[in-house]
Write an enzyme that holds these catalytic residues in place. Structure first.
Site, PDB file in Angstrom:
ATOM      1  N   TYR A   1       9.761  33.270  -4.943  1.00 46.36           N
ATOM      2  CA  TYR A   1       9.372  32.192  -5.865  1.00 46.36           C
ATOM      3  C   TYR A   1       7.937  31.761  -5.584  1.00 46.36           C
ATOM      4  O   TYR A   1       7.108  31.653  -6.490  1.00 46.36           O
ATOM      5  CB  TYR A   1      10.346  31.025  -5.700  1.00 46.36           C
ATOM      6  CG  TYR A   1      10.112  29.884  -6.664  1.00 46.36           C
ATOM      7  CD1 TYR A   1      10.532  29.961  -7.992  1.00 46.36           C
ATOM      8  CD2 TYR A   1       9.480  28.719  -6.248  1.00 46.36           C
ATOM      9  CE1 TYR A   1      10.324  28.908  -8.873  1.00 46.36           C
ATOM     10  CE2 TYR A   1       9.263  27.659  -7.117  1.00 46.36           C
ATOM     11  CZ  TYR A   1       9.692  27.755  -8.434  1.00 46.36           C
ATOM     12  OH  TYR A   1       9.487  26.711  -9.304  1.00 46.36           O
TER      13      TYR A   1
ATOM     14  N   LYS B   1       4.606  32.074  -8.178  1.00 44.81           N
ATOM     15  CA  LYS B   1       3.886  30.889  -8.658  1.00 44.81           C
ATOM     16  C   LYS B   1       2.418  30.925  -8.213  1.00 44.81           C
ATOM     17  O   LYS B   1       1.543  30.484  -8.948  1.00 44.81           O
ATOM     18  CB  LYS B   1       4.590  29.622  -8.177  1.00 44.81           C
ATOM     19  CG  LYS B   1       5.995  29.429  -8.780  1.00 44.81           C
ATOM     20  CD  LYS B   1       5.970  29.307 -10.293  1.00 44.81           C
ATOM     21  CE  LYS B   1       7.322  28.956 -10.875  1.00 44.81           C
ATOM     22  NZ  LYS B   1       7.302  28.806 -12.336  1.00 44.81           N
TER      23      LYS B   1
HETATM   24  N1  LIG Z   1      12.466  21.416 -11.162  1.00 45.70           N
HETATM   25  C1  LIG Z   1      11.523  21.497 -10.252  1.00 45.70           C
HETATM   26  O1  LIG Z   1      11.581  20.836  -9.215  1.00 45.70           O
HETATM   27  C2  LIG Z   1      10.333  22.403 -10.478  1.00 45.70           C
HETATM   28  C3  LIG Z   1       9.296  22.332  -9.546  1.00 45.70           C
HETATM   29  C4  LIG Z   1       8.190  23.133  -9.708  1.00 45.70           C
HETATM   30  C5  LIG Z   1       8.104  23.994 -10.788  1.00 45.70           C
HETATM   31  N2  LIG Z   1       9.113  24.067 -11.688  1.00 45.70           N
HETATM   32  C6  LIG Z   1       8.971  25.011 -12.801  1.00 45.70           C
HETATM   33  O2  LIG Z   1       9.168  24.350 -14.022  1.00 45.70           O
HETATM   34  C7  LIG Z   1       9.712  25.276 -14.966  1.00 45.70           C
HETATM   35  C8  LIG Z   1      10.945  24.660 -15.602  1.00 45.70           C
HETATM   36  O3  LIG Z   1      11.867  24.385 -14.572  1.00 45.70           O
HETATM   37  P1  LIG Z   1      13.092  23.376 -14.737  1.00 45.70           P
HETATM   38  O4  LIG Z   1      13.240  22.677 -13.453  1.00 45.70           O
HETATM   39  O5  LIG Z   1      12.957  22.605 -15.990  1.00 45.70           O
HETATM   40  O6  LIG Z   1      14.266  24.441 -14.827  1.00 45.70           O
HETATM   41  P2  LIG Z   1      15.663  24.391 -15.606  1.00 45.70           P
HETATM   42  O7  LIG Z   1      16.487  25.427 -14.952  1.00 45.70           O
HETATM   43  O8  LIG Z   1      16.141  22.996 -15.718  1.00 45.70           O
HETATM   44  O9  LIG Z   1      15.244  24.872 -17.082  1.00 45.70           O
HETATM   45  C9  LIG Z   1      14.710  26.161 -17.282  1.00 45.70           C
HETATM   46  C10 LIG Z   1      15.044  26.612 -18.682  1.00 45.70           C
HETATM   47  O10 LIG Z   1      14.524  27.962 -18.811  1.00 45.70           O
HETATM   48  C11 LIG Z   1      15.511  28.777 -19.400  1.00 45.70           C
HETATM   49  N3  LIG Z   1      15.288  30.155 -18.978  1.00 45.70           N
HETATM   50  C12 LIG Z   1      15.596  30.720 -17.776  1.00 45.70           C
HETATM   51  N4  LIG Z   1      15.239  32.019 -17.774  1.00 45.70           N
HETATM   52  C13 LIG Z   1      14.697  32.271 -18.996  1.00 45.70           C
HETATM   53  C14 LIG Z   1      14.157  33.431 -19.585  1.00 45.70           C
HETATM   54  N5  LIG Z   1      14.114  34.587 -18.938  1.00 45.70           N
HETATM   55  N6  LIG Z   1      13.678  33.349 -20.838  1.00 45.70           N
HETATM   56  C15 LIG Z   1      13.716  32.175 -21.521  1.00 45.70           C
HETATM   57  N7  LIG Z   1      14.228  31.048 -21.011  1.00 45.70           N
HETATM   58  C16 LIG Z   1      14.720  31.093 -19.760  1.00 45.70           C
HETATM   59  C17 LIG Z   1      16.843  28.191 -18.922  1.00 45.70           C
HETATM   60  O11 LIG Z   1      17.896  28.568 -19.776  1.00 45.70           O
HETATM   61  C18 LIG Z   1      16.548  26.699 -18.952  1.00 45.70           C
HETATM   62  O12 LIG Z   1      16.832  26.130 -20.202  1.00 45.70           O
HETATM   63  C19 LIG Z   1       9.984  26.560 -14.197  1.00 45.70           C
HETATM   64  O13 LIG Z   1       8.940  27.487 -14.400  1.00 45.70           O
HETATM   65  C20 LIG Z   1      10.007  26.107 -12.763  1.00 45.70           C
HETATM   66  O14 LIG Z   1       9.668  27.124 -11.853  1.00 45.70           O
HETATM   67  C21 LIG Z   1      10.238  23.274 -11.558  1.00 45.70           C
END
Ligand SMILES: NC(=O)c1ccc[n+]([C@@H]2O[C@H](COP(=O)([O-])OP(=O)(O)OC[C@H]3O[C@@H](n4cnc5c(N)ncnc54)[C@H](O)[C@@H]3O)[C@@H](O)[C@H]2O)c1
Length: 279
Positions: free
Chosen positions: A156, A160
């Site tokens: 991961y 990133k």
């Molecule tokens: N939640 C955190 O703490 C956090 C921290 C840093 C970065 N992020 C980044 O933010 C972004 C969103 O994360 P989140 O926490 O909202 O995650 P989440 O799991 O709540 O939502 C992610 C969404 O992406 C969809 N998804 C997954 N794989 C997919 C694919 N191959 N094609 C299309 N859609 C797909 C899922 O169905 C889901 O609806 C991600 O890139 C994640 O790495 C999240």
């Protein structure tokens, strides 16, 4: 400001859940037409319905080039143009506490979704934006895991970090067309992705959630756990014309985690001296 995205057309990948969903809702509230791209059809369709004529849903796996192209084509076909591409979809890798135990079996899938996906999305969207001749905005959702080194979750972190470097390079490459490319770097945001409480029984869930919050907040200067809306607000700003001079940046949304170590070493050393040596 209200109407920040009036007349704009945006795509939000991973738009059915977490940060993506909050961004869809905020973009629509600010006047955008939005194509929601996700693999969760039920949630995506329900969100599009709730947004009325301002949003449509298109099932898309961001790791598949032809599906991403079809997504961009849909935005142009249904809404007439494309102004903002938010490559938000991402997945976590398997949580092995130690890298030495990591099987790396999910390396290819995580890399395809987290790194190849935004690269494909950037390329497909930027080709349309170049043809429109009016600039455009690409937002890539990275993570503090791409900025700060740390233990475990190496795949991961690597994806990133790669996404941040790709975005800065794309910002330079696409500036000639007036296309801005920026990254977001969320911290510990409460979403399904970051939830270790799933499947835990009702008696224990709040105790566990409190402990998890305390662990996440230990090295976070602002002692409030981030919410999806916090990241959506940053995405809205970078997507809007208010940010028209900003490209190639990575904006942390993390309560100050990347600013530095919040431990007051001097106070702790002086306290230790007093404890050991007396006042
Ligand atoms: N939640 C955190 O703490 C956090 C921290 C840093 C970065 N992020 C980044 O933010 C972004 C969103 O994360 P989140 O926490 O909202 O995650 P989440 O799991 O709540 O939502 C992610 C969404 O992406 C969809 N998804 C997954 N794989 C997919 C694919 N191959 N094609 C299309 N859609 C797909 C899922 O169905 C889901 O609806 C991600 O890139 C994640 O790495 C999240």
């Amino acid at each position: 400001m209200p109407g920040d995205l009036e007349g704009k057309v945006a795509i939000v990948t991973g738009g059915a859940g977490g940060i993506g969903r909050a961004s869809v809702e905020l973009f629509v509230a600010h006047g955008a037409k939005v194509v929601i791209a996700d693999l969760n059809d039920d949630a995506g369709q329900a969100l599009a319905k709730a947004c009325g004529a301002a949003a449509i849903y298109q099932r898309t796996d961001v790791a598949q080039r032809e599906q991403v192209q079809a997504l961009v084509d849909r935005a142009v076909r249904d809404f007439g143009r494309l102004d903002v591409m938010f490559n938000n979809a991402g997945i976590s890798c398997a949580a092995f506490p130690s890298f030495l135990d990591d099987t790396l079996e999910d390396f290819e899938r995580v890399t395809r979704v987290n790194l190849l996906g935004p690269m494909i999305g950037t390329q497909a969207a930027a080709r349309v934006m170049r043809a429109q001749g009016e600039g455009g905005v690409i937002l890539n959702n990275a993570s503090i895991a791409g900025l700060l080194a740390g233990q475990a979750m190496m795949t991961y972190r690597a994806t990133k970090a790669g996404l941040i470097q790709f975005s800065k390079s794309a910002a330079i490459d696409l500036a000639q067309y007036g296309i801005r490319v920026n990254c977001l770097a969320p911290g510990h945001i409460r979403t399904p992705m970051s939830s270790f409480e799933q499947g835990v029984d009702r008696d224990n869930v709040s105790t566990l959630a409190t402990e998890i919050d305390a662990i996440y907040l230990y090295n976070q200067p602002l002692k409030r756990r981030g919410q999806p809306q916090d990241v959506a607000e940053a995405a809205l700003f970078l997507a809007s014309d208010r940010a028209s001079q900003i490209t190639g940046v990575t904006l942390p949304v993390e309560g100050g985690v990347t600013a530095g170590d919040p431990v007051n070493h001097l106070a702790e050393i002086l306290a230790a001296r007093t404890r050991i040596l007396g006042a």
